[in-house]
Design an enzyme around this catalytic site. Structure first.
Site, PDB file in Angstrom:
ATOM      1  N   CYS A  95       5.755   3.746 -35.305  1.00 24.04           N
ATOM      2  CA  CYS A  95       7.127   3.266 -35.579  1.00 24.04           C
ATOM      3  C   CYS A  95       7.327   2.972 -37.069  1.00 24.04           C
ATOM      4  CB  CYS A  95       7.411   1.975 -34.801  1.00 24.04           C
ATOM      5  SG  CYS A  95       6.992   2.053 -33.071  1.00 24.04           S
ATOM      6  N   HIS A 112      10.850  -3.289 -32.210  1.00 25.33           N
ATOM      7  CA  HIS A 112      11.022  -2.132 -31.330  1.00 25.33           C
ATOM      8  C   HIS A 112      10.680  -2.577 -29.920  1.00 25.33           C
ATOM      9  CE1 HIS A 112      11.014   1.746 -29.601  1.00 25.33           C
ATOM     10  NE2 HIS A 112       9.707   1.939 -29.623  1.00 25.33           N
ATOM     11  N   HIS A 114      10.690  -1.797 -25.642  1.00 25.87           N
ATOM     12  CA  HIS A 114      10.730  -0.808 -24.563  1.00 25.87           C
ATOM     13  C   HIS A 114      11.331  -1.420 -23.302  1.00 25.87           C
ATOM     14  CE1 HIS A 114       7.657   2.577 -25.719  1.00 25.87           C
ATOM     15  NE2 HIS A 114       8.453   2.273 -26.732  1.00 25.87           N
ATOM     16  N   GLU A 141      30.216 -14.237 -23.574  1.00 23.32           N
ATOM     17  CA  GLU A 141      29.871 -15.256 -24.567  1.00 23.32           C
ATOM     18  C   GLU A 141      28.693 -14.849 -25.461  1.00 23.32           C
ATOM     19  OE1 GLU A 141      31.520 -17.822 -25.333  1.00 23.32           O
ATOM     20  OE2 GLU A 141      30.144 -19.151 -26.417  1.00 23.32           O
ATOM     21  N   HIS A 197      14.113   5.506 -23.859  1.00 18.45           N
ATOM     22  CA  HIS A 197      12.970   5.009 -24.631  1.00 18.45           C
ATOM     23  C   HIS A 197      13.062   3.494 -24.871  1.00 18.45           C
ATOM     24  CE1 HIS A 197      10.277   5.784 -28.431  1.00 18.45           C
ATOM     25  NE2 HIS A 197      10.127   4.554 -27.981  1.00 18.45           N
TER      26      HIS A 197
HETATM   27  C1  LIG Z   1       3.487   3.790 -24.325  1.00 19.63           C
HETATM   28  S1  LIG Z   1       3.191   4.663 -25.779  1.00 19.63           S
HETATM   29  C2  LIG Z   1       4.612   4.311 -26.745  1.00 19.63           C
HETATM   30  C3  LIG Z   1       4.561   4.881 -28.130  1.00 19.63           C
HETATM   31  O1  LIG Z   1       4.560   6.273 -28.084  1.00 19.63           O
HETATM   32  C4  LIG Z   1       5.751   4.424 -28.944  1.00 19.63           C
HETATM   33  O2  LIG Z   1       6.961   4.718 -28.264  1.00 19.63           O
HETATM   34  C5  LIG Z   1       5.718   2.980 -29.278  1.00 19.63           C
HETATM   35  O3  LIG Z   1       6.684   2.288 -29.088  1.00 19.63           O
HETATM   36  C6  LIG Z   1       4.550   2.329 -29.878  1.00 19.63           C
HETATM   37  O4  LIG Z   1       3.916   3.105 -30.835  1.00 19.63           O
HETATM   38  P1  LIG Z   1       2.640   2.529 -31.600  1.00 19.63           P
HETATM   39  O5  LIG Z   1       2.171   3.633 -32.473  1.00 19.63           O
HETATM   40  O6  LIG Z   1       1.625   2.108 -30.558  1.00 19.63           O
HETATM   41  O7  LIG Z   1       3.125   1.297 -32.360  1.00 19.63           O
HETATM   42 ZN   LIG Z   2       8.554   3.259 -28.611  1.00 20.63          ZN
END
Ligand SMILES: CSC[C@@H](O)[C@@H](O)C(=O)COP(=O)(O)O
Ligand SMILES: [Zn+2]
Length: 236
Positions: A95, A112, A114, A141, A197
């Site tokens: 990232c 970041h 998920h 709100e 993602h």
């Molecule tokens: C479950 S693997 C997810 C990764 O490919 C990526 O999307 C992520 O968010 C984290 O990347 P990383 O390189 O471990 O910091």
């Molecule tokens: Zn990711």
């Protein structure tokens, strides 16, 4: 390595980025934002950027696992980026160029996530309005937890929050161009969703990035639950 600048990640201060990144990632793991090595966070302090390693259990990392790069630094290619502190046997987060794009826009921290709520709203928006649409919500709100734009104060209850959505790519670093385009198209945004993602959220400070990410996650969950109840989440 003769001098790996280990002192840059050694501090007794819990608010030092090298201590804060492991602490935050542990909290984010328990929020469902950093499951199975996905997600992460990066912090800028003065002219140093602190970055977590790639592919590790993000809730288990330690301060000695943190990379440090001087800012500014090339976003891409990774081979041209010089880490002034580099843990042996680890690679920096994939990232990194996306975090750097946020720091270039003045952020102090980029998260970041998920979270499944992020993924679900990207799918719902696509189903309802097509691929080019962004996520929009108003009259809730928690919108007041998100800034209107740099130097513009916070959104009000009746304002419409807009979060752009970009398409996912097989490799995380290949998202950088689309993330930057979305940042330019939506100069007031502090977040960009990535379809199927997750999301990148940044803030002027660590506290702002964290609370904005919490507010957005709340709003995405609420939108999904409202949709399930047949309630529109955007009051037009
Ligand atoms: C479950 S693997 C997810 C990764 O490919 C990526 O999307 C992520 O968010 C984290 O990347 P990383 O390189 O471990 O910091
Ligand atoms: Zn990711």
């Amino acid at each position: 390595m003769a001098d790996n600048n280990d002192h840059l990640v050694q501090s007794q201060d819990p608010d030092h980025p090298a201590n804060l990144i492991p602490d935050l990632c542990k909290r984010f793991f328990h929020n469902g934002w950093c499951t199975g090595t996905g997600g992460g966070t990066s912090i800028k302090k003065d002219n140093h950027i602190f970055i977590a390693p790639s592919g590790v259990q993000k809730e288990m990392m330690k301060s000695e696992n943190i990379f440090v790069v001087e800012f500014p630094t090339p976003k891409y290619p990774p081979s041209e980026r010089k880490y002034i502190r580099k843990p042996l046997d680890l690679k920096p987060s994939a990232c990194t160029p996306l975090f750097l794009a946020a720091f270039e826009r003045g952020a102090g921290c980029c998260i970041h996530s998920h979270s499944q709520w992020c993924v679900l709203v990207t799918l719902l928006v696509e189903k309802m309005h097509g691929k080019d649409a962004c996520f929009k919500i108003s009259n809730i709100e928690q919108i007041k937890g998100i800034p209107k734009g740099p130097g513009k104060g916070m959104l009000g209850f009746h304002d419409t929050l807009r979060v752009p959505i970009i398409e996912n790519t097989p490799f995380e670093e290949d998202l950088t161009g689309a993330l930057e385009e979305a940042m330019e198209k939506y100069p007031d945004t502090y977040a960009v969703l990535v379809r199927r993602h997750g999301i990148y959220v940044w803030g002027d400070t660590v506290a702002k990035a964290k609370t904005q990410c919490e507010s957005l996650d709340y709003l995405f969950q609420l939108a999904v639950e409202m949709h399930k109840l047949g309630l529109p989440w955007l009051k037009e």
